[in-house]
Design a protein around this motif. Structure first.
Motif, PDB file in Angstrom:
ATOM      1  N   SER A  42      32.686  39.872  31.283  1.00 44.78           N
ATOM      2  CA  SER A  42      33.667  38.907  30.771  1.00 44.78           C
ATOM      3  C   SER A  42      33.269  37.478  31.112  1.00 44.78           C
ATOM      4  CB  SER A  42      35.048  39.209  31.340  1.00 44.78           C
ATOM      5  OG  SER A  42      35.483  40.492  30.968  1.00 44.78           O
ATOM      6  N   ALA A  43      32.596  37.310  32.243  1.00 43.92           N
ATOM      7  CA  ALA A  43      32.215  35.968  32.678  1.00 43.92           C
ATOM      8  C   ALA A  43      31.178  35.322  31.754  1.00 43.92           C
ATOM      9  CB  ALA A  43      31.663  36.023  34.102  1.00 43.92           C
ATOM     10  N   ARG A  44      30.520  36.119  30.923  1.00 46.69           N
ATOM     11  CA  ARG A  44      29.489  35.562  30.037  1.00 46.69           C
ATOM     12  C   ARG A  44      30.056  34.551  29.063  1.00 46.69           C
ATOM     13  NH1 ARG A  44      26.999  41.395  28.289  1.00 46.69           N
ATOM     14  NH2 ARG A  44      26.319  42.088  30.367  1.00 46.69           N
ATOM     15  N   ASP A  45      31.313  34.724  28.651  1.00 43.91           N
ATOM     16  CA  ASP A  45      31.879  33.797  27.676  1.00 43.91           C
ATOM     17  C   ASP A  45      33.260  33.308  28.108  1.00 43.91           C
ATOM     18  OD1 ASP A  45      33.193  36.183  27.287  1.00 43.91           O
ATOM     19  OD2 ASP A  45      32.951  36.229  25.114  1.00 43.91           O
ATOM     20  N   ASN A  46      33.493  33.240  29.410  1.00 48.63           N
ATOM     21  CA  ASN A  46      34.750  32.719  29.943  1.00 48.63           C
ATOM     22  C   ASN A  46      34.432  31.646  30.976  1.00 48.63           C
ATOM     23  OD1 ASN A  46      37.165  32.196  31.282  1.00 48.63           O
ATOM     24  ND2 ASN A  46      37.883  34.301  31.139  1.00 48.63           N
ATOM     25  N   ILE A  47      34.492  30.395  30.532  1.00 50.36           N
ATOM     26  CA  ILE A  47      34.107  29.283  31.406  1.00 50.36           C
ATOM     27  C   ILE A  47      35.122  29.042  32.516  1.00 50.36           C
ATOM     28  CG2 ILE A  47      32.784  28.128  29.598  1.00 50.36           C
ATOM     29  CD1 ILE A  47      35.178  26.250  29.203  1.00 50.36           C
ATOM     30  N   TYR A  48      36.293  29.662  32.425  1.00 47.25           N
ATOM     31  CA  TYR A  48      37.336  29.448  33.423  1.00 47.25           C
ATOM     32  C   TYR A  48      37.207  30.405  34.606  1.00 47.25           C
ATOM     33  CZ  TYR A  48      39.543  26.809  29.643  1.00 47.25           C
ATOM     34  OH  TYR A  48      39.801  25.901  28.644  1.00 47.25           O
ATOM     35  N   MET A  49      36.316  31.379  34.512  1.00 46.59           N
ATOM     36  CA  MET A  49      36.208  32.384  35.558  1.00 46.59           C
ATOM     37  C   MET A  49      35.436  31.849  36.761  1.00 46.59           C
ATOM     38  SD  MET A  49      34.967  36.369  35.257  1.00 46.59           S
ATOM     39  CE  MET A  49      36.205  36.752  34.030  1.00 46.59           C
ATOM     40  N   ALA A  50      35.948  32.132  37.947  1.00 49.36           N
ATOM     41  CA  ALA A  50      35.323  31.661  39.183  1.00 49.36           C
ATOM     42  C   ALA A  50      34.225  32.619  39.637  1.00 49.36           C
ATOM     43  CB  ALA A  50      36.379  31.532  40.272  1.00 49.36           C
ATOM     44  N   ASP A  51      33.482  32.199  40.649  1.00 50.30           N
ATOM     45  CA  ASP A  51      32.465  33.059  41.242  1.00 50.30           C
ATOM     46  C   ASP A  51      33.123  34.136  42.106  1.00 50.30           C
ATOM     47  OD1 ASP A  51      30.405  31.601  40.064  1.00 50.30           O
ATOM     48  OD2 ASP A  51      30.264  30.221  41.763  1.00 50.30           O
ATOM     49  N   ALA A  52      32.360  35.165  42.405  1.00 48.28           N
ATOM     50  CA  ALA A  52      32.902  36.346  43.088  1.00 48.28           C
ATOM     51  C   ALA A  52      33.652  36.050  44.389  1.00 48.28           C
ATOM     52  CB  ALA A  52      31.779  37.349  43.333  1.00 48.28           C
ATOM     53  N   PRO A  53      33.206  35.103  45.240  1.00 49.30           N
ATOM     54  CA  PRO A  53      33.929  34.879  46.507  1.00 49.30           C
ATOM     55  C   PRO A  53      35.382  34.449  46.328  1.00 49.30           C
ATOM     56  CG  PRO A  53      31.728  33.939  46.616  1.00 49.30           C
ATOM     57  CD  PRO A  53      31.938  34.341  45.193  1.00 49.30           C
ATOM     58  N   ALA A  54      35.745  33.943  45.153  1.00 50.89           N
ATOM     59  CA  ALA A  54      37.125  33.500  44.938  1.00 50.89           C
ATOM     60  C   ALA A  54      38.082  34.657  44.670  1.00 50.89           C
ATOM     61  CB  ALA A  54      37.173  32.519  43.767  1.00 50.89           C
ATOM     62  N   PHE A  55      37.564  35.873  44.521  1.00 49.63           N
ATOM     63  CA  PHE A  55      38.388  37.032  44.178  1.00 49.63           C
ATOM     64  C   PHE A  55      38.877  37.716  45.453  1.00 49.63           C
ATOM     65  CE2 PHE A  55      36.303  36.034  40.324  1.00 49.63           C
ATOM     66  CZ  PHE A  55      37.039  36.576  39.284  1.00 49.63           C
ATOM     67  N   GLU A 173      33.598  34.244  20.145  1.00 47.44           N
ATOM     68  CA  GLU A 173      32.961  35.545  20.334  1.00 47.44           C
ATOM     69  C   GLU A 173      33.996  36.656  20.489  1.00 47.44           C
ATOM     70  OE1 GLU A 173      32.360  32.864  22.094  1.00 47.44           O
ATOM     71  OE2 GLU A 173      30.196  32.449  22.200  1.00 47.44           O
ATOM     72  N   ARG A 174      35.224  36.300  20.865  1.00 48.82           N
ATOM     73  CA  ARG A 174      36.279  37.285  21.111  1.00 48.82           C
ATOM     74  C   ARG A 174      37.071  37.668  19.861  1.00 48.82           C
ATOM     75  NH1 ARG A 174      37.580  37.752  26.724  1.00 48.82           N
ATOM     76  NH2 ARG A 174      35.818  36.944  27.907  1.00 48.82           N
ATOM     77  N   CYS A 175      36.849  36.961  18.754  1.00 53.92           N
ATOM     78  CA  CYS A 175      37.551  37.289  17.506  1.00 53.92           C
ATOM     79  C   CYS A 175      36.804  36.669  16.338  1.00 53.92           C
ATOM     80  CB  CYS A 175      38.980  36.767  17.546  1.00 53.92           C
ATOM     81  SG  CYS A 175      39.940  37.173  16.044  1.00 53.92           S
ATOM     82  N   ASP A 176      36.354  37.505  15.386  1.00 55.96           N
ATOM     83  CA  ASP A 176      35.713  36.982  14.181  1.00 55.96           C
ATOM     84  C   ASP A 176      36.714  36.988  13.024  1.00 55.96           C
ATOM     85  OD1 ASP A 176      35.848  39.632  13.307  1.00 55.96           O
ATOM     86  OD2 ASP A 176      33.698  40.012  13.573  1.00 55.96           O
ATOM     87  N   GLU A 177      36.270  36.526  11.844  1.00 61.70           N
ATOM     88  CA  GLU A 177      37.192  36.424  10.711  1.00 61.70           C
ATOM     89  C   GLU A 177      37.742  37.781  10.298  1.00 61.70           C
ATOM     90  OE1 GLU A 177      36.417  34.185   7.261  1.00 61.70           O
ATOM     91  OE2 GLU A 177      35.685  32.417   8.329  1.00 61.70           O
ATOM     92  N   ALA A 178      36.891  38.799  10.302  1.00 64.95           N
ATOM     93  CA  ALA A 178      37.370  40.134   9.931  1.00 64.95           C
ATOM     94  C   ALA A 178      38.407  40.622  10.929  1.00 64.95           C
ATOM     95  CB  ALA A 178      36.202  41.109   9.846  1.00 64.95           C
ATOM     96  N   GLY A 179      38.175  40.364  12.211  1.00 64.68           N
ATOM     97  CA  GLY A 179      39.163  40.732  13.223  1.00 64.68           C
ATOM     98  C   GLY A 179      40.472  39.997  13.040  1.00 64.68           C
ATOM     99  N   ALA A 180      40.386  38.718  12.656  1.00 62.65           N
ATOM    100  CA  ALA A 180      41.594  37.937  12.406  1.00 62.65           C
ATOM    101  C   ALA A 180      42.404  38.547  11.268  1.00 62.65           C
ATOM    102  CB  ALA A 180      41.228  36.493  12.085  1.00 62.65           C
ATOM    103  N   ARG A 181      41.722  38.990  10.222  1.00 66.30           N
ATOM    104  CA  ARG A 181      42.424  39.592   9.088  1.00 66.30           C
ATOM    105  C   ARG A 181      43.086  40.914   9.488  1.00 66.30           C
ATOM    106  NH1 ARG A 181      41.352  36.974   4.409  1.00 66.30           N
ATOM    107  NH2 ARG A 181      39.645  35.433   4.511  1.00 66.30           N
TER     108      ARG A 181
END
Length: 310
Positions: A42-55, A173-181
């Motif tokens: 999930s961290a690959r495309d979630n800029i809000y995610m922290a590094d592991a020590p914050a968990f 990356e989490r929703c394309d046009e077909a998914g939106a439809r």
């Protein structure tokens, strides 16, 4: 109607009465952050995610219990157990959603299961207990999108004005046009506007929130074209709250209205400047906050934690 044409959408939306269904949910559900940890996929495309020590699993559980207690004072709220094999399950609104019986075409309500982009999150969609709660206990009809190929992360990607039956779908990356439809059809919406999120943004519900069909939180810098944000904002004048980059980064856009209360994290509430509080109050809302600093390390905030039951 589902379109990228903002002008066509606005012409339709301005004529949509607030008679599509209840503006806010009648109940809510949560999933406990058992085994709370960083999901590297999930961290690959979630800029809000922290590094592991914050968990911090213990702190996350404590915060989540506080959220459950707080929401339970507002409306019926249930919590399903978590699973260390699904570390993102604390954000169930991406995977499970419901549609009101009228919006779903009459008869029973509808439970919708989304298609997640990352395999680690697809595990959530196969949970028999959550599926069974909606189908066997509540008697909802199942609309399962999890087996098709197009990502459609439900009310993470799709922000819905439930009162007017309007959808605002941020493509990434989490929703394309077909998914939106597919989601537009699943929720039975009157009209959906598709738009590109700004580079790095993963979900529309971080930069946009429709509050009970009568107010809007919007972060223009989260849109690839800020003019799209302006167009959406025009539908909710005078109760439009434009958020700064700092307010967005503190998850002020990741809020939810339940009844006449706007819920957001403590960090989000503290980042919200005084004029923004006043605008929400003028729209008839009070603001409640819950401390979620640790859970926010996973890249989402209060709205992401809340599954809505219509």
């Amino acid at each position: 109607m589902i379109t990228r044409d903002t002008d066509a959408f606005l012409r339709f939306a301005h004529g949509s009465a607030p008679d599509f269904g209840p503006a806010t949910a009648r109940a809510a559900f949560l999933v406990s952050p058992d085994g709370f940890a960083r999901a590297d996929e999930s961290a690959r495309d979630n800029i809000y995610m922290a590094d592991a020590p914050a968990f911090d699993p213990a702190c996350a559980l404590d915060e989540h219990r506080g959220l459950h207690r707080a929401l339970s004072r507002c409306l019926p709220t249930i919590c399903f157990a978590g699973d260390p094999a699904t570390p993102d399950a604390v954000f169930p609104n991406n995977v499970f959603a419901t549609a009101h019986p009228d919006a779903a075409g009459g008869g029973a309500g509808r439970v919708i299961i989304g298609r997640m982009r990352h395999p680690v999150r697809r595990r959530e969609a196969i949970r028999d207990d959550i599926r069974g709660f909606f189908t066997d206990v509540l008697g909802y009809r199942l609309h399962d999108l999890s087996g098709q190929l197009h990502p459609c992360e439900l009310t993470g990607s799709l922000v819905i004005d439930r009162a007017r039956g309007l959808g605002f779908c941020g493509l990434s990356e989490r929703c394309d046009e077909a998914g939106a439809r597919l989601m537009h059809d699943a929720f039975g919406l009157r009209a959906t506007l598709m738009f590109d999120l700004a580079p790095g943004e993963y979900h529309a519900n971080v930069v946009l929130s429709v509050l009970a069909g009568r107010a809007l939180l919007v972060c223009p810098d989260g849109f690839a074209d800020p003019a799209t944000a302006d167009a959406i904002a025009s539908l909710y004048v005078p109760h439009t709250v434009r958020l700064s980059a700092a307010e967005r980064a503190a998850f002020a856009g990741n809020a939810i209205a339940l009844g006449d209360t706007v819920w957001m994290s403590t960090r989000a509430g503290q980042a919200l400047v005084s004029p923004q509080h006043e605008r929400l109050q003028a729209a008839g809302f009070r603001i409640e906050t819950v401390a979620l600093d640790t859970i926010e390390a996973a890249g989402g905030s209060l709205r992401c934690c809340v599954g809505e039951i219509y």
